[in-house]
Design a protein around this motif. Structure first.
Motif, short mmCIF file in Angstrom:
data_model
loop_
_atom_site.label_atom_id
_atom_site.label_comp_id
_atom_site.label_asym_id
_atom_site.label_seq_id
_atom_site.Cartn_x
_atom_site.Cartn_y
_atom_site.Cartn_z
N VAL A 250 46.75 -22.27 -43.11
CA VAL A 250 45.32 -22.01 -42.89
C VAL A 250 44.49 -22.73 -43.94
CG1 VAL A 250 43.54 -20.22 -42.92
CG2 VAL A 250 45.69 -19.80 -41.71
N ARG A 251 44.91 -22.65 -45.18
CA ARG A 251 44.14 -23.30 -46.25
C ARG A 251 44.16 -24.82 -46.12
NH1 ARG A 251 45.77 -19.43 -51.46
NH2 ARG A 251 44.45 -17.67 -50.82
N GLU A 252 45.30 -25.34 -45.76
CA GLU A 252 45.39 -26.79 -45.56
C GLU A 252 44.46 -27.23 -44.45
OE1 GLU A 252 49.38 -28.13 -44.94
OE2 GLU A 252 50.17 -26.97 -46.62
N PHE A 253 44.43 -26.46 -43.38
CA PHE A 253 43.58 -26.83 -42.25
C PHE A 253 42.11 -26.74 -42.63
CE2 PHE A 253 41.37 -25.75 -38.24
CZ PHE A 253 41.63 -26.93 -37.56
N LEU A 254 41.72 -25.67 -43.32
CA LEU A 254 40.34 -25.52 -43.75
C LEU A 254 39.92 -26.63 -44.71
CD1 LEU A 254 40.10 -21.66 -44.32
CD2 LEU A 254 39.08 -22.97 -42.46
N ALA A 255 40.86 -27.09 -45.53
CA ALA A 255 40.53 -28.11 -46.51
C ALA A 255 40.33 -29.48 -45.89
CB ALA A 255 41.62 -28.18 -47.58
N GLY A 256 41.07 -29.77 -44.79
CA GLY A 256 40.97 -31.12 -44.25
C GLY A 256 40.73 -31.22 -42.77
N GLY A 257 41.03 -30.18 -42.04
CA GLY A 257 40.83 -30.21 -40.60
C GLY A 257 41.77 -31.11 -39.85
N ASP A 258 42.84 -31.65 -40.51
CA ASP A 258 43.80 -32.54 -39.87
C ASP A 258 44.96 -31.72 -39.34
OD1 ASP A 258 45.47 -34.50 -39.00
OD2 ASP A 258 45.57 -35.60 -40.90
#
Length: 550
Positions: free
Chosen positions: A487-495
């Motif tokens: 979730v955090r990775e997605f929020l940080a980059g949206g990739d």
């Protein structure tokens, strides 16, 4: 016998009568002062509401005048019957009848006047809101380290199931910032039961981390007794003391429970109303700071500027949620009163707060954390109309300053929260929606200048979080993620392709299998499904192949 204003008064010693009535009046005033917190609502409505001023104000003035008037002798000259109760003396009966007449007339006038006054209030509030707001061209970035993952219902079930207080209970949950900067559901640990509410004290606060799916921390500061607090009756309660220390204010919001340097506090955002005389007399709500409650019972009454400058309150929510709701609800009047009327109104540019379906588990405004640990109230607005569910605007109110910003879709169709929840369900036809699992708490998040709706899939009993699902408001694309780091990775980059996609999948009806951990590659192809038995609490880590054991 004297006759004045159509009333017949008995012959009495006027000086003695007035002296006796004055003594009684002072006793009534003294008792009212002692119990003034119980009368706060009536007094405040009288001072800051046109309806209250007309009805309660005129009735109170009439009652005072009738109290001091000499006893009445016989019926009024016009023959009007004012008998109310045969148990009262004739004079008291007539006075009470007159008071009923004054109250009834005031009630009718108050109802008639409150209709245009209410619309003018909404119009004034909408004009103020639009005048203070700045339109932005890009969405602000969300704080990727502070995602709102744990829904309120799940946090309540897990938190209440993790503590054991025989004489105390957890109060309603609210959102606060923990000392490490993360967002948490906060609770007052308040006395339980009539005897304890009357004699015992709030014993501290509890914070439950909302930013993780697994290994969520619950921290109880339960050895800090509040001299006055939540769940304590009468003069020992926070509500009573807030009213006695600042009588001409309203505290509509629940307390924000938090800690600073290990010390527990509670903060209450404060709302007042101001009179405006044009085009007709009316009142509008305004922010007037807040009250900071210490464990020793001290209440610091702070102006908005003092609250923002307070080291203790740094990072906390200061602006009232009540005010933000009123501001957003008033925006339907921003193009005029006539424009929003049902029959004659054109409804040009009219917006309304977007609808959340039953069972969503939250309400607007959404409280989220933006970049730089800037807590914000976010409200999604949809065009006026029963069948319109796409978004027109997204509004942001800074939770510390009350500053307003809004993003206009400029004709672009953006998916709203109701449709986003439907997409989550339609993406997984294998799950027993409504029977075993449900979609709850859609929260707006902003990634690379794009709005996504972050929903959670949870069991019906709200005991856990199965997975997080993001739905793009622009394209309707859905992304399912099964752990906090994803979730955090997605929020940080949206990739989406860059996220290690480890998901979970419910297993209804399968013996000895609670759910499956599903590992997929970047294309969504399932690599492996790992069964997890009831009671197991697996953790997922990623290690380079060279570090793996033989």
């Amino acid at each position: 016998m004297n006759e004045r204003f159509g009333l017949r008064f008995a012959d009495v010693d006027l000086q003695r009568h007035l002296g006796t009535r004055l003594a009684g009046f002072l006793v009534i005033v003294a008792v009212a002062y002692v119990v003034r917190p119980l009368l706060h609502g009536l007094v405040y409505q009288t001072l800051y509401s046109p309806f209250g001023l007309i009805v309660i104000g005129t009735t109170a003035v009439a009652a005072t005048v009738l109290w001091f008037l000499p006893p009445l002798a016989g019926a009024p000259v016009d023959g009007m019957s004012t008998t109310v109760s045969p148990l009262l003396p004739a004079s008291a009966n007539q006075k009470l009848g007159l008071l009923v007449v004054v109250f009834t007339v005031g009630l009718l006038v108050g109802f008639v006047y409150s209709v245009p006054a209410g619309m003018v209030t909404e119009r004034s509030l909408a004009q103020d809101t639009m005048g203070e707001a700045d339109q932005i061209q890009e969405f602000p970035r969300v704080n990727a380290e502070n995602p709102r993952i744990a829904p309120r219902a799940v946090a309540d079930v897990q938190t209440r199931g993790s503590v054991s207080y025989r004489t105390h209970r957890l109060g309603p949950s609210d959102i606060a910032r923990a000392e490490d900067g993360s967002l948490a559901w906060s609770y007052a640990i308040e006395p339980d039961g009539f005897r304890n509410k009357l004699l015992s004290n709030q014993r501290g606060v509890l914070l439950s981390d909302m930013t993780r799916m697994e290994d969520r921390q619950i921290t109880a500061y339960d050895n800090q007794t509040f001299a006055i607090g939540e769940g304590m009756y009468l003069q020992r309660g926070a509500a009573w003391n807030l009213r006695t220390t600042d009588y001409f204010a309203q505290y509509f919001d629940d307390a924000v429970e938090f800690t600073h340097d290990g010390q527990a506090y509670m903060y209450y955002p404060k709302t007042t109303h101001e009179w405006r005389l044009t085009p007709i007399p009316h009142t509008v709500p305004v922010w007037d700071g807040g009250a900071l409650l210490h464990t020793n019972g001290t209440i610091d009454l702070l102006s908005p500027e003092e609250a923002q400058a307070s080291e203790i309150l740094e990072g906390q929510r200061l602006y009232p949620l009540y005010n933000s709701r009123r501001q957003m609800a008033s925006l339907g009047y921003r193009n005029g009163i006539i424009n929003q009327l049902d029959i004659v109104g054109e409804h040009a540019g009219q917006v309304e707060v977007a609808t959340l379906p039953a069972g969503a588990g939250n309400s607007q405004p959404f409280v989220i954390d933006l970049e730089g640990e800037q807590m914000s109230y976010v409200t999604a607005m949809e065009p006026y109309g029963e069948d319109t569910r796409g978004l027109d605007e997204v509004w942001f109110i800074d939770a510390a300053t009350g500053d307003l910003r809004y993003f206009g879709s400029e004709g672009e169709t953006l998916t709203g929260p109701e449709r986003a929840m439907g997409i989550v369900r339609s993406e997984d036809s294998q799950t027993g929606w409504g029977d075993n699992f449900q979609v709850v708490e859609p929260i707006p998040v902003f990634i690379n200048d794009e709005l996504w709706w972050h929903s959670k899939v949870v069991p019906i009993d709200n005991t856990d979080i199965s997975r997080s699902v993001f739905v793009s408001a622009s394209s309707g694309e859905a992304v399912e993620l099964g752990d906090t780091e994803s979730v955090r990775e997605f929020l940080a980059g949206g990739d989406v392709d860059a996220v290690d996609n480890v998901d979970t999948e419910p297993a209804p009806g399968e013996a000895n299998v609670d759910y499956y951990i599903v590992i997929t590659d970047s294309d969504g192809t399932v690599i492996e499904r790992i069964p997890v038995e009831p009671g197991q609490e697996p953790s997922i880590s990623y290690e380079p192949a060279g570090n793996a054991s033989a």
